[in-house]
Scaffold this motif. Sequence first.
Motif, PDB file in Angstrom:
ATOM      1  N   GLY A 355      63.169  -3.682  88.976  1.00  0.00           N
ATOM      2  CA  GLY A 355      61.720  -3.552  88.975  1.00  0.00           C
ATOM      3  C   GLY A 355      61.214  -2.818  87.735  1.00  0.00           C
ATOM      4  O   GLY A 355      61.960  -2.604  86.767  1.00  0.00           O
ATOM      5  N   ASP A 356      59.953  -2.434  87.796  1.00  0.00           N
ATOM      6  CA  ASP A 356      59.358  -1.733  86.653  1.00  0.00           C
ATOM      7  C   ASP A 356      60.056  -0.405  86.376  1.00  0.00           C
ATOM      8  O   ASP A 356      60.255  -0.021  85.217  1.00  0.00           O
ATOM      9  CB  ASP A 356      57.872  -1.481  86.906  1.00  0.00           C
ATOM     10  N   LYS A 357      60.440   0.289  87.437  1.00  0.00           N
ATOM     11  CA  LYS A 357      61.104   1.582  87.251  1.00  0.00           C
ATOM     12  C   LYS A 357      62.482   1.408  86.617  1.00  0.00           C
ATOM     13  O   LYS A 357      62.884   2.191  85.761  1.00  0.00           O
ATOM     14  CB  LYS A 357      61.227   2.305  88.594  1.00  0.00           C
ATOM     15  N   GLY A 358      63.190   0.377  87.035  1.00  0.00           N
ATOM     16  CA  GLY A 358      64.508   0.116  86.463  1.00  0.00           C
ATOM     17  C   GLY A 358      64.414  -0.235  84.991  1.00  0.00           C
ATOM     18  O   GLY A 358      65.203   0.254  84.170  1.00  0.00           O
ATOM     19  N   GLY A 359      63.432  -1.086  84.646  1.00  0.00           N
ATOM     20  CA  GLY A 359      63.235  -1.458  83.253  1.00  0.00           C
ATOM     21  C   GLY A 359      62.842  -0.273  82.398  1.00  0.00           C
ATOM     22  O   GLY A 359      63.319  -0.113  81.274  1.00  0.00           O
ATOM     23  N   ALA A 360      61.960   0.579  82.955  1.00  0.00           N
ATOM     24  CA  ALA A 360      61.522   1.768  82.219  1.00  0.00           C
ATOM     25  C   ALA A 360      62.673   2.745  82.022  1.00  0.00           C
ATOM     26  O   ALA A 360      62.805   3.365  80.961  1.00  0.00           O
ATOM     27  CB  ALA A 360      60.376   2.445  82.972  1.00  0.00           C
ATOM     28  N   LEU A 361      63.528   2.864  83.043  1.00  0.00           N
ATOM     29  CA  LEU A 361      64.677   3.765  82.939  1.00  0.00           C
ATOM     30  C   LEU A 361      65.638   3.288  81.855  1.00  0.00           C
ATOM     31  O   LEU A 361      66.109   4.087  81.027  1.00  0.00           O
ATOM     32  CB  LEU A 361      65.409   3.833  84.281  1.00  0.00           C
ATOM     33  N   TYR A 362      65.919   1.984  81.838  1.00  0.00           N
ATOM     34  CA  TYR A 362      66.826   1.453  80.823  1.00  0.00           C
ATOM     35  C   TYR A 362      66.251   1.654  79.420  1.00  0.00           C
ATOM     36  O   TYR A 362      66.960   2.044  78.489  1.00  0.00           O
ATOM     37  CB  TYR A 362      67.098  -0.026  81.056  1.00  0.00           C
ATOM     38  N   SER A 363      64.949   1.381  79.261  1.00  0.00           N
ATOM     39  CA  SER A 363      64.309   1.557  77.953  1.00  0.00           C
ATOM     40  C   SER A 363      64.402   3.004  77.487  1.00  0.00           C
ATOM     41  O   SER A 363      64.641   3.269  76.301  1.00  0.00           O
ATOM     42  CB  SER A 363      62.838   1.132  78.027  1.00  0.00           C
ATOM     43  N   LYS A 364      64.257   3.918  78.431  1.00  0.00           N
ATOM     44  CA  LYS A 364      64.340   5.336  78.077  1.00  0.00           C
ATOM     45  C   LYS A 364      65.755   5.709  77.654  1.00  0.00           C
ATOM     46  O   LYS A 364      65.958   6.408  76.641  1.00  0.00           O
ATOM     47  CB  LYS A 364      63.901   6.204  79.269  1.00  0.00           C
ATOM     48  N   ILE A 365      66.758   5.240  78.406  1.00  0.00           N
ATOM     49  CA  ILE A 365      68.153   5.531  78.055  1.00  0.00           C
ATOM     50  C   ILE A 365      68.494   4.910  76.706  1.00  0.00           C
ATOM     51  O   ILE A 365      69.189   5.511  75.878  1.00  0.00           O
ATOM     52  CB  ILE A 365      69.104   5.006  79.153  1.00  0.00           C
ATOM     53  N   TYR A 366      67.996   3.696  76.483  1.00  0.00           N
ATOM     54  CA  TYR A 366      68.243   3.002  75.216  1.00  0.00           C
ATOM     55  C   TYR A 366      67.683   3.814  74.044  1.00  0.00           C
ATOM     56  O   TYR A 366      68.353   4.004  73.025  1.00  0.00           O
ATOM     57  CB  TYR A 366      67.591   1.624  75.257  1.00  0.00           C
ATOM     58  N   ASP A 367      66.451   4.299  74.195  1.00  0.00           N
ATOM     59  CA  ASP A 367      65.837   5.114  73.141  1.00  0.00           C
ATOM     60  C   ASP A 367      66.600   6.429  72.934  1.00  0.00           C
ATOM     61  O   ASP A 367      66.739   6.912  71.808  1.00  0.00           O
ATOM     62  CB  ASP A 367      64.379   5.419  73.482  1.00  0.00           C
ATOM     63  N   MET A 368      67.093   6.985  74.022  1.00  0.00           N
ATOM     64  CA  MET A 368      67.851   8.235  73.928  1.00  0.00           C
ATOM     65  C   MET A 368      69.145   8.055  73.131  1.00  0.00           C
ATOM     66  O   MET A 368      69.653   8.993  72.528  1.00  0.00           O
ATOM     67  CB  MET A 368      68.177   8.757  75.330  1.00  0.00           C
ATOM     68  N   SER A 369      69.666   6.830  73.124  1.00  0.00           N
ATOM     69  CA  SER A 369      70.926   6.574  72.420  1.00  0.00           C
ATOM     70  C   SER A 369      70.731   6.264  70.941  1.00  0.00           C
ATOM     71  O   SER A 369      71.706   6.192  70.186  1.00  0.00           O
ATOM     72  CB  SER A 369      71.648   5.389  73.070  1.00  0.00           C
ATOM     73  N   THR A 370      69.477   6.093  70.497  1.00  0.00           N
ATOM     74  CA  THR A 370      69.202   5.602  69.152  1.00  0.00           C
ATOM     75  C   THR A 370      69.824   6.449  68.058  1.00  0.00           C
ATOM     76  O   THR A 370      70.453   5.942  67.131  1.00  0.00           O
ATOM     77  CB  THR A 370      67.676   5.520  68.932  1.00  0.00           C
TER      78      THR A 370
END
Length: 463
Positions: A355-370
């Motif tokens: 859902g939206d929360k799952g997508g937002a969580l992944y995007s946040k983790i992805y940005d954290m790894s940059t």
Amino acid sequence: MKKLSVTSLAMVIFIGVFGFPNIANNFKAVGTSASLMLMIGALIFFLPLCLVMAEFGAYAKDRTAGIYSWIEIGLGKKIAYIAIWSYFVANIFYLPTLATRIPTYLSFVFFGDAEVTNFQTALLGIAALLLALIVGLKFEKQFNKFSTIVGYLSLFVAAIFLVAGIYVYLTGHSSTAITAETFAINIKDKPSLAMILSTFAWIIFAFGGAEICGVYVDKLDNPEKNFPKAILIASATIGIFYVLGILAISTFGTADDFSKVSLVNAVISGYQFMAAKLGLGSWFIRFVAVIYTLITAVALVLWSVALAKSVFSEVPEGTFPEWLTKKDENGVLRNSLIFQTVLALLFIFLTTFGGDKGGALYSKIYDMSTMSFVIPYFFLALSYIIFKKKKHFSPFQAFKNPIIGMFIGSVLLILCLVSLVFSGYDISKTVAEQRGTIELYYGGLLLFLIIGVVIKFFSGKSK
């Protein structure tokens, strides 16, 4: 076993580094001045970095872990672990990104546009990851020939784009004015300076990936001579294609035109603008989409195999859980390849079915790894400084004078710091205004480093 040729390894590097989205994104950020910035980046960062890797590769020709081996030579196993853990964090998120681009390109093949749902993207992305896993486990040696052919196709479609851009410019139909003034890097005020620093920082990211060649050095005949030759051919080609690519893309559309295009569609959209300029039919877009489907599938296999070898093939016992570093009878890191694929599959499931929360969580983790992406290059530059200071001898001497070599390493070190700082910090804003971004990027880097230390601690303790 049949050895890799120089051109084969050069094609592997080209597929691993060259990315059309980097051209489109830098063009829509700062216009045609991105061409000059890419040229500067190629000359002062990418070419010296490739020379450093060529020297390390010729020196450690029998080692299979690539960038881990090179950092370990100068800085030892503990720092090499920090670097390679950061490398893993940065690249594990790249695998599902590559996999989910394939459905978009296939959509262009069959429908002429990006007519693909989230569910279809997930389903085909999962299929692409599983296929890449099978190839990595069973057919890596036979895959080298196919990747070379696809590398030539990648060069071919990129060359078409460049030649067409030259033609449009010479016939006076360029969408963007190309003059000496448009190349200038204008620093009018603090916000424009911040934009230039940020763009240049991200340009360094665009040149990442050449280290993928390090895991193939032992597969070359006469690696002391042929490894540097392959990496220098590839680096020159990539640098030229990036610089000319900005000029070509500017003839087909303006920066505003490309600002309306999503990152995923940027590749095919560039060719759509080109087709509109030249009056080419939908067949051309479908043809390009087929080529980019193959390129992305090959890149997925290459990155998956190279990531496993770089991270898990040479680390000391007790660095990771033993099952991750175990090789089968053919020397294949079966468990680590499966582990990487499972993680990538979980990321796709999270974004699709969370859902939206799952997508937002992944995007946040992805940005954290940059920010983790820069750490290995920083330590590679530092390792090279130590390497030259200790006067190690490599069959290929990029810089025969140790002082010059140490200077080049220092320049790379500074550029990595510039990228680390200005890709996440805007000098035109106060710290309070961008606290969220700073916490996300730099806090994420710190969090992942702590996780890496914890993994090593418990792995060593259990050993």
